[in-house]
Enzyme design. Structure first.
Site, PDB file in Angstrom:
ATOM      1  N   HIS A  91       0.875  -1.176   0.000  1.00 36.41           N
ATOM      2  CA  HIS A  91       0.000   0.000   0.000  1.00 36.41           C
ATOM      3  C   HIS A  91       0.914   1.229   0.000  1.00 36.41           C
ATOM      4  O   HIS A  91       1.507   1.547   1.032  1.00 36.41           O
ATOM      5  CB  HIS A  91      -0.879   0.023   1.249  1.00 36.41           C
ATOM      6  CG  HIS A  91      -1.726  -1.205   1.419  1.00 36.41           C
ATOM      7  ND1 HIS A  91      -3.052  -1.241   1.061  1.00 36.41           N
ATOM      8  CD2 HIS A  91      -1.429  -2.428   1.924  1.00 36.41           C
ATOM      9  CE1 HIS A  91      -3.542  -2.451   1.339  1.00 36.41           C
ATOM     10  NE2 HIS A  91      -2.573  -3.189   1.865  1.00 36.41           N
ATOM     11  N   PHE A  92       1.044   1.874  -1.145  1.00 36.86           N
ATOM     12  CA  PHE A  92       1.946   3.019  -1.254  1.00 36.86           C
ATOM     13  C   PHE A  92       1.215   4.363  -1.125  1.00 36.86           C
ATOM     14  O   PHE A  92       1.816   5.419  -1.259  1.00 36.86           O
ATOM     15  CB  PHE A  92       2.737   2.944  -2.560  1.00 36.86           C
ATOM     16  CG  PHE A  92       3.889   1.956  -2.528  1.00 36.86           C
ATOM     17  CD1 PHE A  92       4.216   1.254  -1.375  1.00 36.86           C
ATOM     18  CD2 PHE A  92       4.646   1.724  -3.668  1.00 36.86           C
ATOM     19  CE1 PHE A  92       5.275   0.349  -1.346  1.00 36.86           C
ATOM     20  CE2 PHE A  92       5.720   0.821  -3.653  1.00 36.86           C
ATOM     21  CZ  PHE A  92       6.030   0.139  -2.496  1.00 36.86           C
ATOM     22  N   HIS A 152      -8.643 -10.258   1.248  1.00 34.53           N
ATOM     23  CA  HIS A 152      -8.406 -10.015   2.666  1.00 34.53           C
ATOM     24  C   HIS A 152      -9.570 -10.674   3.389  1.00 34.53           C
ATOM     25  O   HIS A 152     -10.719 -10.264   3.235  1.00 34.53           O
ATOM     26  CB  HIS A 152      -8.376  -8.505   2.931  1.00 34.53           C
ATOM     27  CG  HIS A 152      -8.291  -8.138   4.389  1.00 34.53           C
ATOM     28  ND1 HIS A 152      -7.355  -7.253   4.864  1.00 34.53           N
ATOM     29  CD2 HIS A 152      -9.020  -8.502   5.477  1.00 34.53           C
ATOM     30  CE1 HIS A 152      -7.512  -7.099   6.169  1.00 34.53           C
ATOM     31  NE2 HIS A 152      -8.524  -7.856   6.558  1.00 34.53           N
ATOM     32  N   HIS A 201       1.610   4.371   8.022  1.00 36.44           N
ATOM     33  CA  HIS A 201       0.859   5.483   8.600  1.00 36.44           C
ATOM     34  C   HIS A 201       1.868   6.364   9.313  1.00 36.44           C
ATOM     35  O   HIS A 201       2.981   5.921   9.630  1.00 36.44           O
ATOM     36  CB  HIS A 201      -0.181   4.978   9.602  1.00 36.44           C
ATOM     37  CG  HIS A 201      -1.165   4.005   9.039  1.00 36.44           C
ATOM     38  ND1 HIS A 201      -2.248   4.386   8.289  1.00 36.44           N
ATOM     39  CD2 HIS A 201      -1.222   2.647   9.098  1.00 36.44           C
ATOM     40  CE1 HIS A 201      -2.936   3.317   7.917  1.00 36.44           C
ATOM     41  NE2 HIS A 201      -2.326   2.243   8.403  1.00 36.44           N
ATOM     42  N   GLY A 224      -1.543  -1.419  10.248  1.00 31.78           N
ATOM     43  CA  GLY A 224      -0.575  -1.448   9.155  1.00 31.78           C
ATOM     44  C   GLY A 224       0.734  -0.811   9.557  1.00 31.78           C
ATOM     45  O   GLY A 224       0.793  -0.019  10.504  1.00 31.78           O
ATOM     46  N   ASP A 240       2.737  -6.702   2.809  1.00 28.87           N
ATOM     47  CA  ASP A 240       1.562  -5.893   3.173  1.00 28.87           C
ATOM     48  C   ASP A 240       2.026  -4.542   3.729  1.00 28.87           C
ATOM     49  O   ASP A 240       1.461  -4.016   4.690  1.00 28.87           O
ATOM     50  CB  ASP A 240       0.665  -6.620   4.170  1.00 28.87           C
ATOM     51  CG  ASP A 240      -0.698  -5.942   4.330  1.00 28.87           C
ATOM     52  OD1 ASP A 240      -1.061  -5.115   3.477  1.00 28.87           O
ATOM     53  OD2 ASP A 240      -1.399  -6.238   5.322  1.00 28.87           O
TER      54      ASP A 240
END
Length: 446
Positions: A63-64, A179, A315, A330, A311
């Site tokens: 997740h970029f 997921h 944040h 995350g 994954d």
């Protein structure tokens, strides 16, 4: 024509380690041999000095955060961290803002990556309760696959309409990556613990709230639906011992219709680490017990689990330091995933050959990635040189993530990534990412 010769390497590839040289022209591997001599004066020679040469890692789940969440990360910053971690190709998830749930938004992401990515790139298309027609229009060569959230997570894209879910499974030939956490179970557990603690729930209750039962109910249901419809299913980030019974090692990966992934954090951390790490190791699915971790390792080594991924989901530190209900799940992992697995090699938990199989070869096979993931003539020269005996410590100063923190901060790794080549070009050397960007759009042999 750019020519590169890597000399004196221990080449880890396709189940063996051989000593030799690799010759590259225009980003393509031309020859692998015990000793290669090229007389041309314009050859760039890299002396590996006996270090280990691996195929570049293909990370099938990152997740970029671009577009829309770029205060946390962006494709440029995180792909730089990825090549520093030996990851030369990534597949990025659709829960950005706006979400990647139309073909137009998918192509906008490709345009961003074409300008900014240090690594090779593709994206997953997001399924929702109401975009089935868009899924049907998707060219199966246009992206890596389809992502469905069967449990809510960051940027809630929950698909909870069972009729829609069945139609999606019946309507696409793409790999459907899921997921899996049961939403009703999680909501009931949350009600119990918010009633008891309010927002400040102790973090060690996270794997009780997002429980083994929640994981198993959802993953078993997805697998049953895949078997019923014939869909090609890939289950992301497995976290429980109980789920391991759902997968097989009886057939080769290329013939599997149902495949599975395990992530670095579930192999490294357990619920014993919550007291020290707190919400920094809050992930969905949750890091669970040592027994769960032991079962994941067993299934990884006996090939019920097919792929190791990150994954990677950054944040800001301020966001992560909120109370339980407000701290997002995350964490950033791409820079430290391969060093962490090499640490497991030093602890004799896994071989170098198996690391390469699970992080390089198998993602390429599973997603039909064209001419990457192996060190073979005719393949793109995505390569990583590793020094297995050059210790270093993760500090704020050498963390490349935009969020500037890592759950591995303070950890010392015995192995160091010294060089990363992307399409035959040197992209990283000894803690320095080079400014020029050589990433290419992944293509698929489908």
């Amino acid at each position: 024509m750019e020519k590169v010769l890597i000399k004196d390497a221990h080449i880890v590839n396709e189940g063996s380690i051989i000593h030799g040289d690799v010759y590259i022209e225009d980003g393509i591997i031309k020859e692998i041999n015990s000793s290669i001599s090229v007389k041309s004066p314009d050859v760039h020679i890299f002396d590996a000095e006996g270090r280990h040469l691996l195929p570049g890692v293909i990370d099938d789940q990152v997740h970029f955060r671009e577009p829309g969440l770029t205060h946390k990360a962006d494709i440029g910053s995180e792909s730089a961290a990825a090549v520093a971690g030996g990851i030369t190709s990534f597949i990025e998830m659709p829960n950005t803002n706006p979400q990647t749930t139309t073909i137009e938004k998918l192509e906008e992401k490709f345009a961003i990556a074409a300008e900014s990515s240090y690594a090779n790139y593709s994206f997953m298309f997001g399924g929702t309760n109401d975009n089935l027609e868009e899924i049907k229009k998707l060219d199966k060569k246009a992206c890596a696959g389809l992502k469905l959230f069967l449990g809510s997570s960051t940027g809630n894209m929950l698909v909870d309409d069972e009729n829609v879910l069945r139609e999606i499974f019946k309507s696409t030939d793409l790999v459907i990556s899921v997921h899996c956490e049961d939403e009703e179970t999680i909501r009931k557990n949350m009600e119990i613990y918010t009633g008891r603690y309010g927002d400040d729930i102790p973090i060690n209750l996270h794997p009780i709230i997002r429980s083994e039962e929640a994981c198993y109910l959802s993953s078993s249901k997805a697998i049953a639906l895949a078997k019923e419809t014939g869909a090609r299913l890939h289950v992301f980030h497995l976290s429980t011992a109980k789920e391991m019974e759902l997968f097989t090692n009886k057939i080769p990966l290329k013939d599997k219709k149902i495949t599975a992934e395990v992530c670095i954090h579930h192999l490294w951390f357990s619920d014993a680490d919550y007291d020290e790490k707190g919400t920094l190791i809050k992930w969905n699915p949750a890091v669970k017990t040592q027994s769960d971790q032991d079962a994941l390792w067993e299934a990884l080594l006996d090939d019920r689990l097919d792929v190791i991924a990150t994954d990677h989901a950054p944040h800001t530190l301020k966001e992560k330091q909120n109370v339980y209900t407000k701290a997002p799940s995350g964490g950033p992992l791409v820079q430290h995933a391969l060093p962490a697995m090499l640490e497991m090699y030093h602890e004799e938990k896994i071989s170098l050959e198996k690391i390469v199989e699970k992080m390089c070869h198998n993602p390429a096979i599973l997603f039909d990635v064209e001419k990457r993931g192996f060190i073979r003539p005719g393949y793109h020269a995505d390569l990583v040189l590793v020094d297995l005996n050059n210790p270093w410590t993760v500090t704020k100063e050498n963390i490349l993530y935009k969020c500037k923190w890592s759950p591995f901060e303070g950890s010392t790794f015995k192995s160091r990534i010294s060089h990363t080549f992307v399409n035959g070009k040197l992209a990283y050397k000894n803690f320095k990412v080079y400014d020029e960007r050589h990433g290419q759009r992944l293509t698929f042999d489908r």
